[in-house]
Enzyme design. Structure first.
Site, mmCIF file in Angstrom:
data_model
loop_
_atom_site.group_PDB
_atom_site.id
_atom_site.type_symbol
_atom_site.label_atom_id
_atom_site.label_comp_id
_atom_site.label_asym_id
_atom_site.label_seq_id
_atom_site.Cartn_x
_atom_site.Cartn_y
_atom_site.Cartn_z
ATOM 1 N N ARG A 87 0.836 -1.196 0.000
ATOM 2 C CA ARG A 87 0.000 0.000 0.000
ATOM 3 C C ARG A 87 0.876 1.253 0.000
ATOM 4 O O ARG A 87 0.569 2.240 -0.675
ATOM 5 C CB ARG A 87 -0.890 0.032 1.242
ATOM 6 C CG ARG A 87 -2.036 -0.944 1.251
ATOM 7 C CD ARG A 87 -2.990 -0.624 2.399
ATOM 8 N NE ARG A 87 -3.704 0.610 2.152
ATOM 9 C CZ ARG A 87 -4.339 1.297 3.091
ATOM 10 N NH1 ARG A 87 -4.283 0.907 4.352
ATOM 11 N NH2 ARG A 87 -4.987 2.400 2.785
ATOM 12 N N HIS A 91 0.649 4.465 -2.556
ATOM 13 C CA HIS A 91 0.257 5.790 -2.089
ATOM 14 C C HIS A 91 1.380 6.808 -2.273
ATOM 15 O O HIS A 91 1.110 8.006 -2.417
ATOM 16 C CB HIS A 91 -0.166 5.725 -0.622
ATOM 17 C CG HIS A 91 -1.549 5.198 -0.433
ATOM 18 N ND1 HIS A 91 -2.510 5.873 0.289
ATOM 19 C CD2 HIS A 91 -2.144 4.070 -0.891
ATOM 20 C CE1 HIS A 91 -3.641 5.171 0.275
ATOM 21 N NE2 HIS A 91 -3.433 4.080 -0.427
ATOM 22 N N ASN A 119 -4.955 8.360 3.474
ATOM 23 C CA ASN A 119 -3.747 7.809 4.089
ATOM 24 C C ASN A 119 -3.891 7.520 5.577
ATOM 25 O O ASN A 119 -2.934 7.075 6.223
ATOM 26 C CB ASN A 119 -2.564 8.761 3.884
ATOM 27 C CG ASN A 119 -2.085 8.784 2.440
ATOM 28 O OD1 ASN A 119 -2.330 7.851 1.685
ATOM 29 N ND2 ASN A 119 -1.420 9.862 2.052
ATOM 30 N N HIS A 217 -4.579 -6.397 -4.455
ATOM 31 C CA HIS A 217 -5.572 -6.629 -3.405
ATOM 32 C C HIS A 217 -5.609 -8.099 -3.002
ATOM 33 O O HIS A 217 -6.483 -8.511 -2.242
ATOM 34 C CB HIS A 217 -6.952 -6.205 -3.891
ATOM 35 C CG HIS A 217 -7.123 -4.716 -3.991
ATOM 36 N ND1 HIS A 217 -8.348 -4.118 -4.085
ATOM 37 C CD2 HIS A 217 -6.222 -3.697 -4.022
ATOM 38 C CE1 HIS A 217 -8.206 -2.800 -4.163
ATOM 39 N NE2 HIS A 217 -6.908 -2.524 -4.130
#
Length: 377
Positions: A87, A91, A119, A217
């Site tokens: 992740r 990000h 976030n 995912h």
């Protein structure tokens, strides 16, 4: 271990060559595409003058080994390290490029990206800190935080059962953060297919690459707050999201019946996990006590990719943004392809992660090598 990684690299490149030679209509009548390695080199023309393989070969020859061993050790203690780091790289790179801006704390004129809504649930900052300390002991002031984020994410993919993919290094760290961009431009679990395609296209990813990237995912846990809006009054209506399998809907409602109805929706990123395949005979074992669903329910390092896509075809994707991949002709084609062809998914996922990791990087003389990843030197 070095021999294993070299072998993995050779297998990866071999898969690329084999796949390029064997494209056919069985995958999709639309499956023709430019040589992805060739295309990537064209996209990054000029970038590789500064980014290169083994960038730290002379200045810090043990850099990648230190990152690898630290991620492996921490993963053994905390398996949630893998989705957290995956992740984190998304990000970071999705917001003005892979420059470690997401790591900056608030203060000294910096408005942190960590404070933006998408976030708020990010983790893994402490892992980057640990790796940075190890590297500073070995090679003070040499290895950038941006390279640590990219390389640690790659190791986390391996830990989760995904493919190895080669990365250039030589990134530099940003001296500013981008909280407004992080707030408004990161993808959301509420996005429909057109919004998702538009969002990823703004970063240069086509539909095929978007579908493969969302395969991230495959690892981690999705908590009820990320999909609760689909279970009852979906889109302001009186019923659930019609794209959810009815039997699974009842299971989700049962698992999430204690969540507060006013819980604020959270923003998504490719380390939240979709629902597992219905082929699991002990589905209740994947329901955690904190009302979440684990993707790697068959055990660590298994099913990375194929289980995710198979669940979407069964209408059992947890996130709306994931299930939407089956609502478009092109995207559904790749969902079906990846659900049945692990090698194709791993090849495409590896290429997409390479592309993600090279987005708008800073190279010398721009940026800096932060001594502390949380603040500017």
């Amino acid at each position: 271990m070095d021999f294993t990684r070299k072998l993995s690299f050779l297998v990866f490149m071999l898969c690329v060559l084999i796949s390029l030679k064997n494209q056919n209509a069985e995958t999709s009548r639309k499956a023709s595409f430019q040589n992805p390695v060739e295309r990537k080199l064209q996209e990054d023309d000029g970038l590789h003058e500064w980014l290169r393989y083994d960038y730290y070969n002379e200045s810090c020859p043990l850099a990648e080994r230190i990152i690898r061993s630290t991620v492996e050790e921490l993963y053994g203690l905390r398996p949630d390290v893998a989705p957290a780091l995956l992740r984190l790289v998304f990000h970071d790179c999705f917001v003005e490029g892979c420059d470690a801006s997401v790591l900056l704390d608030h203060g000294d004129g910096i408005q942190s990206e960590k404070d933006s809504l998408p976030n708020e649930s990010l983790r893994g900052y402490d892992v980057i800190d640990i790796i940075k300390l190890e590297l500073e002991e070995a090679c003070p002031g040499v290895v950038s935080c941006a390279d640590i984020v990219a390389l640690a994410a790659r190791e986390s993919v391996l830990m989760a059962g995904g493919p190895f993919y080669p990365l250039y290094t030589g990134r530099r760290d940003s001296i500013v953060a981008y909280p407004i961009i992080a707030t408004y431009e990161l993808p959301s679990p509420l996005d429909d297919l057109s919004k998702t395609i538009e969002s990823f296209a703004s970063r240069g990813f086509d539909e095929r690459e978007t579908v493969s990237l969302l395969g991230a995912h495959s690892t981690g846990t999705i908590h009820c707050k990320f999909f609760f809006h689909r279970l009852y009054n979906f889109s302001g209506g009186d019923g659930p999201d019609p794209s959810i399998d009815p039997e699974f809907l009842q299971l989700l409602r049962s698992n999430c019946n204690s969540i507060h109805h006013s819980s604020r929706p959270a923003s998504a990123s490719p380390s939240l996990s979709p629902l597992p395949s219905s082929e699991d005979n002990n589905l209740s074992t994947i329901l955690s006590q904190d009302a979440g669903m684990k993707m790697d329910y068959e055990g660590p390092r298994t099913g990375f990719g194929t289980l995710y896509y198979r669940s979407l075809l069964q209408r059992k994707g947890l996130l709306f943004v994931d299930q939407q991949l089956t609502s478009g002709a092109e995207t559904e084609t790749w969902v079906r392809a990846y659900s049945s062809d692990l090698s194709l998914f791993q090849r495409d996922f590896g290429l997409a992660m390479i592309k993600l990791s090279n987005l708008k990087v800073l190279t010398a003389p721009k940026g800096q090598v932060r001594l502390n990843c949380r603040k500017v030197n």
